[in-house]
Design a protein around this motif. Sequence first.
Motif, PDB file in Angstrom:
ATOM      1  N   GLN A 130     -50.610  19.643   2.578  1.00 34.75           N
ATOM      2  CA  GLN A 130     -50.877  21.018   3.045  1.00 34.75           C
ATOM      3  C   GLN A 130     -52.325  21.403   2.765  1.00 34.75           C
ATOM      4  OE1 GLN A 130     -48.977  23.004   4.872  1.00 34.75           O
ATOM      5  NE2 GLN A 130     -47.420  21.406   4.913  1.00 34.75           N
ATOM      6  N   GLN A 131     -52.810  21.043   1.560  1.00 27.44           N
ATOM      7  CA  GLN A 131     -54.200  21.354   1.224  1.00 27.44           C
ATOM      8  C   GLN A 131     -55.161  20.599   2.136  1.00 27.44           C
ATOM      9  OE1 GLN A 131     -54.344  20.407  -2.947  1.00 27.44           O
ATOM     10  NE2 GLN A 131     -53.651  22.444  -3.580  1.00 27.44           N
ATOM     11  N   LYS A 133     -54.505  19.582   5.177  1.00 25.30           N
ATOM     12  CA  LYS A 133     -54.414  20.211   6.499  1.00 25.30           C
ATOM     13  C   LYS A 133     -55.260  21.470   6.551  1.00 25.30           C
ATOM     14  CE  LYS A 133     -49.885  18.640   8.116  1.00 25.30           C
ATOM     15  NZ  LYS A 133     -48.506  19.038   8.425  1.00 25.30           N
ATOM     16  N   LEU A 134     -55.157  22.280   5.470  1.00 23.53           N
ATOM     17  CA  LEU A 134     -55.968  23.504   5.422  1.00 23.53           C
ATOM     18  C   LEU A 134     -57.456  23.159   5.390  1.00 23.53           C
ATOM     19  CD1 LEU A 134     -53.898  25.674   2.900  1.00 23.53           C
ATOM     20  CD2 LEU A 134     -54.124  26.030   5.372  1.00 23.53           C
ATOM     21  N   SER A 135     -57.809  22.153   4.595  1.00 18.86           N
ATOM     22  CA  SER A 135     -59.218  21.731   4.532  1.00 18.86           C
ATOM     23  C   SER A 135     -59.680  21.209   5.874  1.00 18.86           C
ATOM     24  CB  SER A 135     -59.400  20.644   3.468  1.00 18.86           C
ATOM     25  OG  SER A 135     -59.116  21.140   2.201  1.00 18.86           O
ATOM     26  N   GLU A 137     -58.437  21.985   8.798  1.00 14.08           N
ATOM     27  CA  GLU A 137     -58.510  23.129   9.714  1.00 14.08           C
ATOM     28  C   GLU A 137     -59.795  23.917   9.464  1.00 14.08           C
ATOM     29  OE1 GLU A 137     -57.148  24.872  12.979  1.00 14.08           O
ATOM     30  OE2 GLU A 137     -56.018  23.274  11.992  1.00 14.08           O
TER      31      GLU A 137
END
Length: 186
Positions: A130-131, A133-135, A137
């Motif tokens: 998740q981290q 993916k956020l990074s 994005e």
Amino acid sequence: MENNRVKVKIYGQEYVIAGDMSREDIIKIAAYVDNKMMEITEAAKMAGGVPSNIAVLSAVNITSEHFKMLEEMEDIKRMNIQLEKDAQHYVQLWDESKKNYMEYKEETQAIVLQKDELMGQLRQRDLEIQQLKLSAEAAKTQAQAGMEEMIKEIEDKCRELENSFFDLQMENLQLKREVERYKNNG
């Protein structure tokens, strides 16, 4: 026990029986012998005769019962020995089952702990994903913003170049005209 002397009646005659058994046991045995002698007398009468020696026939009858009882006791002893062997076998099976159950329980607990550990690692990996993916994005958004800014700069430079090119063309045309004029005047 002390030596008991008991007066009993067997087949109509009185006897004194002495023994180290209890008074009640001596009376019970005498009653049994009396009863057997009466049964044999009745059986003989029904068969149409009267046996001459009731005591001998009663003794044979009682001895026959005694041997049957001994055989039954031997059978019971054999069965008891077999039951004890079976019981030992089942106790052994029970002990083995308990041991297997305890091993299974320990293995199951180890598996549960391992599963919990793996689930924790999986949750950790999910958080990392998740981290990431956020990074990713955020990096994509930042890259897009940077690209748009670069495109804008490139477009601005292209306009400048177009304007410079246009200015150079205009200057070139002026120079050509002047060269034509000098050629014609000259």
